[in-house]
Motif scaffolding. Structure first.
Motif, mmCIF file in Angstrom:
data_model
loop_
_atom_site.group_PDB
_atom_site.id
_atom_site.type_symbol
_atom_site.label_atom_id
_atom_site.label_comp_id
_atom_site.label_asym_id
_atom_site.label_seq_id
_atom_site.Cartn_x
_atom_site.Cartn_y
_atom_site.Cartn_z
ATOM 1 N N ASP A 1 6.173 1.757 -9.285
ATOM 2 C CA ASP A 1 6.205 2.379 -7.960
ATOM 3 C C ASP A 1 4.955 3.533 -7.850
ATOM 4 O O ASP A 1 6.035 4.128 -7.985
ATOM 5 N N ILE A 2 4.639 2.848 -7.448
ATOM 6 C CA ILE A 2 2.950 4.053 -7.217
ATOM 7 C C ILE A 2 2.502 4.161 -6.480
ATOM 8 O O ILE A 2 1.507 2.745 -5.907
ATOM 9 N N THR A 3 2.709 4.900 -5.486
ATOM 10 C CA THR A 3 2.184 4.957 -3.999
ATOM 11 C C THR A 3 0.634 6.348 -3.696
ATOM 12 O O THR A 3 1.407 7.446 -4.201
ATOM 13 N N ASN A 4 0.115 5.587 -3.211
ATOM 14 C CA ASN A 4 -0.703 6.592 -2.659
ATOM 15 C C ASN A 4 -0.826 7.324 -1.123
ATOM 16 O O ASN A 4 -1.228 5.949 -0.350
ATOM 17 N N HIS A 5 -0.043 8.429 -0.947
ATOM 18 C CA HIS A 5 -0.343 9.197 0.041
ATOM 19 C C HIS A 5 -1.451 9.524 1.118
ATOM 20 O O HIS A 5 -1.339 10.545 1.873
ATOM 21 N N THR A 6 -2.615 9.552 0.058
ATOM 22 C CA THR A 6 -4.094 10.433 0.562
ATOM 23 C C THR A 6 -4.504 9.319 1.365
ATOM 24 O O THR A 6 -4.365 7.710 1.215
ATOM 25 N N GLU A 7 -6.358 9.823 2.048
ATOM 26 C CA GLU A 7 -6.909 8.899 2.779
ATOM 27 C C GLU A 7 -8.043 8.377 1.438
ATOM 28 O O GLU A 7 -8.742 8.014 2.666
ATOM 29 N N PRO B 1 -5.590 3.992 -0.098
ATOM 30 C CA PRO B 1 -4.850 4.640 1.186
ATOM 31 C C PRO B 1 -3.499 3.606 1.518
ATOM 32 O O PRO B 1 -3.396 2.795 2.154
ATOM 33 N N GLY B 2 -2.172 4.685 1.379
ATOM 34 C CA GLY B 2 -0.629 3.953 1.787
ATOM 35 C C GLY B 2 -0.573 2.862 1.146
ATOM 36 O O GLY B 2 0.858 2.133 1.558
ATOM 37 N N GLU B 3 -1.504 2.453 0.299
ATOM 38 C CA GLU B 3 -0.680 0.937 -0.861
ATOM 39 C C GLU B 3 0.069 1.675 -1.942
ATOM 40 O O GLU B 3 0.458 2.385 -1.993
ATOM 41 N N THR B 4 1.522 0.807 -2.214
ATOM 42 C CA THR B 4 2.288 1.123 -3.272
ATOM 43 C C THR B 4 2.210 0.190 -4.436
ATOM 44 O O THR B 4 2.600 -1.518 -3.528
ATOM 45 N N LYS C 1 0.953 13.428 -2.130
ATOM 46 C CA LYS C 1 -0.600 13.314 -2.435
ATOM 47 C C LYS C 1 -0.274 11.715 -3.187
ATOM 48 O O LYS C 1 -0.760 10.657 -3.205
ATOM 49 N N VAL C 2 0.555 11.207 -4.272
ATOM 50 C CA VAL C 2 0.689 10.583 -4.912
ATOM 51 C C VAL C 2 2.588 10.896 -5.456
ATOM 52 O O VAL C 2 2.718 12.105 -5.714
ATOM 53 N N SER C 3 3.136 9.568 -5.283
ATOM 54 C CA SER C 3 4.199 9.699 -5.448
ATOM 55 C C SER C 3 4.531 8.318 -7.122
ATOM 56 O O SER C 3 4.534 6.825 -6.638
ATOM 57 N N VAL C 4 5.504 9.022 -8.255
ATOM 58 C CA VAL C 4 6.330 7.442 -8.752
ATOM 59 C C VAL C 4 7.400 7.672 -8.359
ATOM 60 O O VAL C 4 8.144 8.205 -8.467
ATOM 61 N N ALA C 5 8.455 6.084 -8.407
ATOM 62 C CA ALA C 5 9.735 5.974 -8.124
ATOM 63 C C ALA C 5 9.409 4.855 -8.639
ATOM 64 O O ALA C 5 9.387 3.687 -9.529
#
Length: 128
Positions: free
Chosen positions: A40-46, A88-91, A21-25
């Motif tokens: 970098d934090i990415t939102n993989h949800t809606e 949603p979809g933003e990093t 759902k959320v990634s940290v890289a």
């Protein structure tokens, strides 16, 4: 005995990983003297995300005990409230609170693992 086995089988971990759902890289570990790092934090949800909580485990080959392990910590490690949230979809590149690193550790040899364990959406729902 059978009930104990069933209870153990049904027991959930204290924190579930939400990396789907959320990634940290892409974290910058160049200055571990601070109480925060940029990641970098990415939102993989809606859903829009307002904040993210993370778990830190910092290990070093040849050491039995990790330098940092926040799995059992009650302290809130993560982003705090994120101005504007993460759509949603933003990093985004954002500050993540960290427990720091011992001055005895060799930062070049340390393996840093930062895992998202909880996210709060814009309407207050908790993803965990």
């Amino acid at each position: 005995m059978r009930m104990l086995l069933i209870a153990l089988a049904l027991a959930a971990p204290a924190h579930a990983y939400i990396s789907d759902k959320v990634s940290v890289a892409g974290c910058d570990f160049s200055d571990m003297s601070r109480s925060w790092i940029l990641c970098d934090i990415t939102n993989h949800t809606e859903h829009s995300i307002a904040s993210v909580s993370v778990q830190h485990i910092y290990t070093e080959p040849g050491r039995t005990i990790p330098w940092v392990d926040t799995r059992d910590s009650d302290l809130p490690y993560g982003t705090g409230d994120i101005a504007g949230g993460i759509e949603p979809g933003e990093t985004i590149n954002h500050i993540v609170r960290t427990p720091g690193l011992s001055s005895r550790a060799d930062p070049k040899a340390v393996e840093f693992a930062i895992t998202p364990i909880k996210a709060v959406t814009a309407n207050g729902d908790v993803l965990e």
